[in-house]
Design an enzyme around this catalytic site. Structure first.
Site, PDB file in Angstrom:
ATOM      1  N   ASP A 134      91.617 104.500  68.278  1.00 28.95           N
ATOM      2  CA  ASP A 134      91.762 105.791  67.444  1.00 28.95           C
ATOM      3  C   ASP A 134      93.064 106.250  66.728  1.00 28.95           C
ATOM      4  O   ASP A 134      93.402 106.793  65.982  1.00 28.95           O
ATOM      5  CB  ASP A 134      91.013 106.838  68.307  1.00 28.95           C
ATOM      6  CG  ASP A 134      92.109 107.437  69.438  1.00 28.95           C
ATOM      7  OD1 ASP A 134      93.025 106.684  69.624  1.00 28.95           O
ATOM      8  OD2 ASP A 134      91.653 108.473  70.073  1.00 28.95           O
TER       9      ASP A 134
ATOM     10  N   ASP B  40      87.628 102.156  70.641  1.00 25.29           N
ATOM     11  CA  ASP B  40      88.291 103.295  71.088  1.00 25.29           C
ATOM     12  C   ASP B  40      87.068 104.391  70.943  1.00 25.29           C
ATOM     13  O   ASP B  40      86.503 104.537  69.770  1.00 25.29           O
ATOM     14  CB  ASP B  40      89.429 103.496  70.565  1.00 25.29           C
ATOM     15  CG  ASP B  40      90.527 104.216  71.735  1.00 25.29           C
ATOM     16  OD1 ASP B  40      90.385 104.449  72.969  1.00 25.29           O
ATOM     17  OD2 ASP B  40      91.582 104.534  71.058  1.00 25.29           O
TER      18      ASP B  40
ATOM     19  N   GLU C 149      89.684 107.834  77.634  1.00 24.66           N
ATOM     20  CA  GLU C 149      90.987 108.475  77.993  1.00 24.66           C
ATOM     21  C   GLU C 149      90.628 109.222  79.333  1.00 24.66           C
ATOM     22  O   GLU C 149      89.742 109.967  79.077  1.00 24.66           O
ATOM     23  CB  GLU C 149      91.732 109.053  77.207  1.00 24.66           C
ATOM     24  CG  GLU C 149      92.252 108.261  75.853  1.00 24.66           C
ATOM     25  CD  GLU C 149      92.796 108.895  74.876  1.00 24.66           C
ATOM     26  OE1 GLU C 149      93.574 110.162  75.058  1.00 24.66           O
ATOM     27  OE2 GLU C 149      93.437 108.280  73.843  1.00 24.66           O
TER      28      GLU C 149
ATOM     29  N   GLU D 158      99.621 103.678  79.616  1.00 28.85           N
ATOM     30  CA  GLU D 158     100.581 104.504  78.440  1.00 28.85           C
ATOM     31  C   GLU D 158     101.635 105.513  78.955  1.00 28.85           C
ATOM     32  O   GLU D 158     101.356 106.538  79.558  1.00 28.85           O
ATOM     33  CB  GLU D 158      99.571 104.887  77.419  1.00 28.85           C
ATOM     34  CG  GLU D 158     100.620 105.172  76.278  1.00 28.85           C
ATOM     35  CD  GLU D 158      99.873 105.478  74.845  1.00 28.85           C
ATOM     36  OE1 GLU D 158      98.556 105.465  74.887  1.00 28.85           O
ATOM     37  OE2 GLU D 158     100.534 105.927  73.988  1.00 28.85           O
TER      38      GLU D 158
HETATM   39  O1  KIV Z   1      94.465 104.084  69.940  1.00 31.55           O
HETATM   40  C1  KIV Z   1      95.184 103.018  70.331  1.00 31.55           C
HETATM   41  O2  KIV Z   1      95.660 102.452  69.585  1.00 31.55           O
HETATM   42  C2  KIV Z   1      95.512 103.094  71.760  1.00 31.55           C
HETATM   43  C3  KIV Z   1      96.244 102.221  72.292  1.00 31.55           C
HETATM   44  C4  KIV Z   1      97.866 102.564  71.872  1.00 31.55           C
HETATM   45  C5  KIV Z   1      96.294 101.642  73.788  1.00 31.55           C
HETATM   46  O3  KIV Z   1      94.846 103.867  72.534  1.00 31.55           O
END
Ligand code: KIV
Length: 298
Positions: A59, A98, A130, A197
């Site tokens: 995202d 995501d 998440e 992260e």
């Molecule tokens: O949205 C994204 O790019 C992420 C990565 C940085 C793990 O969640």
């Protein structure tokens, strides 16, 4: 039917698709997993051809490509659109989509329905969500619905307001124990991998040692089973200061700026397009037109 689902690559060779099982084998064999984001067809092609194992349509597309100032406004439709484009560019890499903010937080039922859309409508092989302990039930439901899930704990950008900014997490004993619980809960619920992260290297190393599934780090040190970065960070294409954990591999902004400047100069100076870059009439048509005096003789 093949067990490894080989696909035809651009050069005619058959390539085996990376799966959750491949990543697990890599963890067990201590072969680091290289992961990267991609948001469109050309970058997906480049990333796949470079041998990247896992491609995330993050995202982060909201900030890197769409110009939002956080990931929060990104919608399901935007994520589906970009995931479809990336799916068309991949032959080998595992494709993870995501789930955007708001697509799974209100209810697990929403979460399952939206996750299935990525698999069914966009060609993703897994989704990422998440959160740790509080997402375990959703991960379990997704597992039952045959949707492989990558968890994401530590600095979770969709929780930017709760965290009070993009801050390194896991800084106190209590916060570290909570991270250990988050990773364990996701694994127990059936997550195929967990992104770590923005946490101290030592904490990520301990989670990786305890975990039976691969950890993929971003700002979490070198002991993770794999690493992921945002494509635009590698190429200086974010137009923002770089975070400590990124590494710039090429100056894409300078590369494009120089080429764009030359293109503009050529247009303004009348040297583009040249005669060789122009289409021409067939001789007999030209001659007919000349006889009709529609075009003058060159
Ligand atoms: O949205 C994204 O790019 C992420 C990565 C940085 C793990 O969640």
């Amino acid at each position: 039917m093949s067990l490894t689902s080989p696909r035809e690559s651009g050069n005619g060779l058959r390539v085996a698709r990376v799966t959750a099982a491949t990543l697990l084998e890599q963890k067990r064999a201590r072969r680091p997993i290289a992961a990267l984001t991609a948001y469109d067809f050309p970058t997906a092609k480049l990333v796949d051809q470079a041998g990247i194992d896992m491609v995330l349509v993050g995202d982060s597309v909201g900030m890197a490509v769409l110009g939002y100032d956080s990931t929060l406004p990104v919608t399901m439709e935007e994520m589906l659109h970009h995931t479809r484009a990336v799916a068309r560019g991949l032959q080998r890499a595992l494709l993870v989509a995501d789930m955007p903010y708001g697509s799974y937080q209100a209810s697990d039922k929403d979460g399952v329905r939206n996750a299935m859309r990525f698999i069914k409508e966009a060609g993703a092989q897994a989704v990422k969500i998440e959160g740790g302990v509080r997402r375990a039930e959703l991960v379990r439901r997704l597992y039952e619905a045959e949707v492989p899930v990558v968890g994401h704990i530590g600095l979770t950008p969709q929780a930017v307001h709760r965290m009070g900014g993009y801050r390194v997490q896991g800084q106190s004993v209590g916060a570290i124990e909570a991270l250990y619980d988050d990773a364990a809960a996701l694994e127990a619920a059936g997550a195929m991998a967990v992104v770590l992260e923005g946490i101290p290297r030592e904490v990520a190393a301990e989670i990786t040692a305890r975990s039976g599934v691969p950890t993929i780090g971003i700002g979490a040190g070198p002991e993770c089973d794999g690493q992921i970065l945002v494509f635009h960070d590698l190429f200086n294409l974010t137009f923002a200061p770089a975070a400590k954990f990124t590494r710039q591999y090429a100056d894409g902004a300078a590369f494009f700026a120089e080429a764009l400047g030359r293109y503009r100069e050529d247009v303004v100076g009348g040297t583009f397009p040249s005669d060789a870059e122009s289409y021409h009439l067939r001789r007999e048509v030209r001659e007919s037109l000349e006889q009709m005096e529609v075009v003058g003789k060159a």
